[in-house]
Design a protein around this motif. Sequence first.
Motif, mmCIF file in Angstrom:
data_model
loop_
_atom_site.group_PDB
_atom_site.id
_atom_site.type_symbol
_atom_site.label_atom_id
_atom_site.label_comp_id
_atom_site.label_asym_id
_atom_site.label_seq_id
_atom_site.Cartn_x
_atom_site.Cartn_y
_atom_site.Cartn_z
ATOM 1 N N ARG A 18 0.833 -1.206 0.000
ATOM 2 C CA ARG A 18 0.000 0.000 0.000
ATOM 3 C C ARG A 18 0.867 1.256 0.000
ATOM 4 O O ARG A 18 0.556 2.240 -0.677
ATOM 5 N N GLU A 19 1.968 1.217 0.754
ATOM 6 C CA GLU A 19 2.889 2.350 0.782
ATOM 7 C C GLU A 19 3.470 2.593 -0.608
ATOM 8 O O GLU A 19 3.538 3.733 -1.076
ATOM 9 N N ILE A 20 3.894 1.513 -1.263
ATOM 10 C CA ILE A 20 4.450 1.625 -2.612
ATOM 11 C C ILE A 20 3.428 2.231 -3.567
ATOM 12 O O ILE A 20 3.754 3.085 -4.399
ATOM 13 N N LYS A 21 2.167 1.802 -3.444
ATOM 14 C CA LYS A 21 1.111 2.327 -4.313
ATOM 15 C C LYS A 21 0.905 3.815 -4.078
ATOM 16 O O LYS A 21 0.810 4.599 -5.034
ATOM 17 N N TYR A 22 0.853 4.211 -2.807
ATOM 18 C CA TYR A 22 0.687 5.630 -2.490
ATOM 19 C C TYR A 22 1.854 6.454 -3.016
ATOM 20 O O TYR A 22 1.667 7.504 -3.649
ATOM 21 N N ALA A 46 -3.598 11.869 -4.774
ATOM 22 C CA ALA A 46 -3.067 10.749 -3.973
ATOM 23 C C ALA A 46 -2.757 11.191 -2.547
ATOM 24 O O ALA A 46 -3.046 10.470 -1.585
ATOM 25 N N TYR A 47 -2.180 12.382 -2.400
ATOM 26 C CA TYR A 47 -1.849 12.887 -1.063
ATOM 27 C C TYR A 47 -3.115 13.143 -0.252
ATOM 28 O O TYR A 47 -3.186 12.795 0.930
ATOM 29 N N ASN A 48 -4.124 13.743 -0.878
ATOM 30 C CA ASN A 48 -5.385 14.004 -0.179
ATOM 31 C C ASN A 48 -6.047 12.707 0.272
ATOM 32 O O ASN A 48 -6.610 12.625 1.366
ATOM 33 N N GLU A 49 -5.978 11.693 -0.590
ATOM 34 C CA GLU A 49 -6.541 10.392 -0.231
ATOM 35 C C GLU A 49 -5.775 9.775 0.940
ATOM 36 O O GLU A 49 -6.368 9.192 1.854
ATOM 37 N N LEU A 50 -4.452 9.930 0.917
ATOM 38 C CA LEU A 50 -3.607 9.407 1.996
ATOM 39 C C LEU A 50 -3.979 10.044 3.332
ATOM 40 O O LEU A 50 -4.098 9.353 4.352
ATOM 41 N N VAL A 51 -4.176 11.353 3.320
ATOM 42 C CA VAL A 51 -4.494 12.079 4.554
ATOM 43 C C VAL A 51 -5.914 11.780 5.018
ATOM 44 O O VAL A 51 -6.147 11.483 6.200
ATOM 45 N N SER A 52 -6.877 11.853 4.098
ATOM 46 C CA SER A 52 -8.281 11.674 4.473
ATOM 47 C C SER A 52 -8.579 10.264 4.967
ATOM 48 O O SER A 52 -9.473 10.061 5.788
ATOM 49 N N SER A 53 -7.811 9.282 4.481
ATOM 50 C CA SER A 53 -8.024 7.898 4.894
ATOM 51 C C SER A 53 -7.302 7.556 6.192
ATOM 52 O O SER A 53 -7.441 6.452 6.729
ATOM 53 N N ASN A 67 -4.090 7.192 6.572
ATOM 54 C CA ASN A 67 -3.031 6.209 6.310
ATOM 55 C C ASN A 67 -1.639 6.825 6.230
ATOM 56 O O ASN A 67 -0.714 6.206 5.690
ATOM 57 N N MET A 68 -1.479 8.031 6.774
ATOM 58 C CA MET A 68 -0.165 8.672 6.718
ATOM 59 C C MET A 68 0.912 7.816 7.390
ATOM 60 O O MET A 68 2.081 7.881 7.027
ATOM 61 N N ASN A 69 0.491 7.000 8.369
ATOM 62 C CA ASN A 69 1.462 6.138 9.070
ATOM 63 C C ASN A 69 2.062 5.076 8.158
ATOM 64 O O ASN A 69 3.065 4.444 8.509
ATOM 65 N N LEU A 70 1.462 4.872 6.987
ATOM 66 C CA LEU A 70 2.020 3.904 6.038
ATOM 67 C C LEU A 70 3.347 4.396 5.454
ATOM 68 O O LEU A 70 4.174 3.592 5.040
ATOM 69 N N ILE A 71 3.532 5.719 5.418
ATOM 70 C CA ILE A 71 4.771 6.285 4.885
ATOM 71 C C ILE A 71 5.842 6.160 5.954
ATOM 72 O O ILE A 71 5.794 6.818 6.998
ATOM 73 N N SER A 72 6.811 5.319 5.708
ATOM 74 C CA SER A 72 7.826 5.002 6.711
ATOM 75 C C SER A 72 8.981 6.001 6.733
ATOM 76 O O SER A 72 9.670 6.132 7.743
ATOM 77 N N ASN A 73 9.186 6.707 5.628
ATOM 78 C CA ASN A 73 10.300 7.650 5.533
ATOM 79 C C ASN A 73 9.871 9.015 6.077
ATOM 80 O O ASN A 73 9.005 9.688 5.511
ATOM 81 N N ASP A 74 10.477 9.432 7.181
ATOM 82 C CA ASP A 74 10.103 10.696 7.823
ATOM 83 C C ASP A 74 10.386 11.907 6.936
ATOM 84 O O ASP A 74 9.649 12.904 6.981
ATOM 85 N N SER A 75 11.444 11.856 6.151
ATOM 86 C CA SER A 75 11.780 12.976 5.265
ATOM 87 C C SER A 75 10.681 13.195 4.234
ATOM 88 O O SER A 75 10.332 14.336 3.912
ATOM 89 N N ILE A 76 10.130 12.098 3.723
ATOM 90 C CA ILE A 76 9.029 12.201 2.763
ATOM 91 C C ILE A 76 7.813 12.831 3.421
ATOM 92 O O ILE A 76 7.140 13.692 2.838
ATOM 93 N N LYS A 77 7.531 12.435 4.657
ATOM 94 C CA LYS A 77 6.400 13.018 5.384
ATOM 95 C C LYS A 77 6.573 14.522 5.553
ATOM 96 O O LYS A 77 5.628 15.295 5.373
ATOM 97 N N ILE A 78 7.786 14.941 5.899
ATOM 98 C CA ILE A 78 8.052 16.360 6.126
ATOM 99 C C ILE A 78 7.855 17.157 4.839
ATOM 100 O O ILE A 78 7.225 18.225 4.836
ATOM 101 N N TYR A 79 8.359 16.636 3.723
ATOM 102 C CA TYR A 79 8.199 17.329 2.442
ATOM 103 C C TYR A 79 6.731 17.388 2.025
ATOM 104 O O TYR A 79 6.273 18.404 1.475
ATOM 105 N N LEU A 80 5.997 16.325 2.276
ATOM 106 C CA LEU A 80 4.565 16.317 1.955
ATOM 107 C C LEU A 80 3.829 17.378 2.766
ATOM 108 O O LEU A 80 2.955 18.087 2.240
ATOM 109 N N PHE A 81 4.189 17.503 4.034
ATOM 110 C CA PHE A 81 3.559 18.507 4.887
ATOM 111 C C PHE A 81 3.929 19.913 4.422
ATOM 112 O O PHE A 81 3.064 20.809 4.357
ATOM 113 N N ASP A 82 5.198 20.123 4.079
ATOM 114 C CA ASP A 82 5.636 21.438 3.588
ATOM 115 C C ASP A 82 4.877 21.819 2.314
ATOM 116 O O ASP A 82 4.450 22.980 2.153
#
Length: 251
Positions: A54-58, A124-131, A133-148
């Motif tokens: 699921r992470e790979i798909k997102y 895809a990002y909106n779906e990730l947040v609304s569902s 499932n943000m915890n599926l993203i294991s890389n913290d740097s990716i999470k930070i960039y998505l938030f920025d």
Amino acid sequence: MIKFFRKIRYDLMEKNKTGKYFKYAIGEIVLVVIGILIALQIDNLNTKKIENQREIKYLTNIKLDLNKDIESLEYNINFRHKKALGIEKLLNQINGQQILNLSETTYNVVNTLYQEKFQPSNVAYNELVSSGNMNLISNDSIKIYLFDLSLLYQSNSYYNEHETSEYEENISKPIFRLTDIERIKPVFLGLKTAEQANISERDFEALFKSQVYKNGCVILNWTSEGFIELYENLKTKSVKLVELIDLELKK
């Protein structure tokens, strides 16, 4: 006496049987516990595998959206730069500079009507947040960039709303009141020259005397500078995020 020894022997036999049964029971319990632990381990591995898929798909879908955004941002940055140059020429002419190319001036006037908006492809990002499932993203740097990026998207939305109101009040209304759109449109589309459309400097005289239109052009250039800076920032972060996702997908 014989009965006494027989009894002792019987008791010992019974104790041996009980000991054997006890050891057997302990062994059964150990086997059951081991089986449960193995089942839990297998279940955890399966869950982890599913979450990884699921992470790979997102990440794949987010990357696709980002690549669309990068292309759109490049177009918008280029559009804003060209438009700013056109507005600068108009402001110089409003301030008294001679018009040397009437077709170009006509094009620039009509072009001030156009509001090019960047709309992020962040499905895809909106779906990730609304569902949730943000915890599926294991890389913290990716999470930070998505938030920025999400914060920059909010700024973009706010700037778009502000610019739209400026267009309506300070650009659209003066042009609609003081020019003949039907005559200048073919020049903007490249179908005619200003001379072929019988357009002269007098057709823009009233518009260029409008303080509202002049102020509108000045504000448009201010906002365009802000948008260019915002778009450059969005593009830089988007490119970096695509690189991080590529590294994550290769693992």
